[in-house]
Design a protein around this motif. Structure first.
Motif, mmCIF file in Angstrom:
data_model
loop_
_atom_site.group_PDB
_atom_site.id
_atom_site.type_symbol
_atom_site.label_atom_id
_atom_site.label_comp_id
_atom_site.label_asym_id
_atom_site.label_seq_id
_atom_site.Cartn_x
_atom_site.Cartn_y
_atom_site.Cartn_z
ATOM 1 N N LEU A 141 41.601 65.759 61.859
ATOM 2 C CA LEU A 141 43.043 65.515 61.945
ATOM 3 C C LEU A 141 43.572 65.794 63.352
ATOM 4 O O LEU A 141 44.451 65.081 63.847
ATOM 5 N N GLU A 142 43.037 66.805 63.997
ATOM 6 C CA GLU A 142 43.443 67.092 65.376
ATOM 7 C C GLU A 142 42.974 65.985 66.315
ATOM 8 O O GLU A 142 43.680 65.625 67.261
ATOM 9 N N ALA A 143 41.792 65.425 66.062
ATOM 10 C CA ALA A 143 41.310 64.293 66.875
ATOM 11 C C ALA A 143 42.235 63.093 66.713
ATOM 12 O O ALA A 143 42.531 62.390 67.688
ATOM 13 N N ILE A 144 42.716 62.866 65.499
ATOM 14 C CA ILE A 144 43.662 61.769 65.271
ATOM 15 C C ILE A 144 44.954 62.038 66.028
ATOM 16 O O ILE A 144 45.477 61.158 66.725
ATOM 17 N N ALA A 145 45.472 63.259 65.922
ATOM 18 C CA ALA A 145 46.748 63.609 66.556
ATOM 19 C C ALA A 145 46.690 63.504 68.075
ATOM 20 O O ALA A 145 47.686 63.175 68.718
ATOM 21 N N THR A 146 45.521 63.757 68.658
ATOM 22 C CA THR A 146 45.381 63.729 70.116
ATOM 23 C C THR A 146 44.712 62.447 70.622
ATOM 24 O O THR A 146 44.424 62.335 71.809
ATOM 25 N N ALA A 147 44.449 61.505 69.705
ATOM 26 C CA ALA A 147 43.787 60.234 70.046
ATOM 27 C C ALA A 147 42.434 60.465 70.730
ATOM 28 O O ALA A 147 42.071 59.777 71.679
#
Length: 131
Positions: free
Chosen positions: A18-24
């Motif tokens: 989810l953090e990877a998604i939020a930070t692209a």
């Protein structure tokens, strides 16, 4: 509190995802997903989509400006033997709107993780429309 080590590991990996998604962060996202990932998401318009190309398109877009905070509210991890797990939760995303005011959006998600060659990979996503 989740006391099973495998369930805790899936929970931690899902938070990283989810953090990877939020930070692209495509590299991090791609490393956590199976290459034959399947999904039902609002963006798939009711179709089951397979593979990573669909997701890569969104990572290649200009990321939103400003900070984001991602929280898994009330996560539930269900282990299906030693090599499969389902995690369900409500994802809360805090960010700033166009006027700079804080806002929170939410989506309900279910993700299926499978242990492949001793490491967990995301193999399926089912996500509701954002509210």
């Amino acid at each position: 509190m989740i006391d099973n080590p495998a369930a805790r590991e899936v929970l931690e990996l899902n938070q990283r995802l989810l953090e990877a998604i939020a930070t692209a962060d495509w590299s991090a996202y791609n490393s956590l997903c199976s290459s034959d990932l399947t999904c039902f998401e609002p963006e798939t318009r009711g179709h089951l989509v397979e593979g990573m190309a669909f997701h890569k398109f969104y990572f290649d877009l200009e990321p939103g400006a400003g900070p984001r905070n991602v929280t898994m509210a009330t996560p539930n991890v269900r282990l299906l033997g030693d090599d499969a797990a389902i995690i369900s939760y409500t994802r809360l995303v805090q960010r700033l709107d166009a006027d700079g005011a804080p806002m929170t959006s939410r989506v309900e998600e279910t993700r299926v993780w499978q242990r492949v060659d001793r490491s967990w990979k995301l193999v399926h996503i089912h996500r509701s429309p954002p509210v």
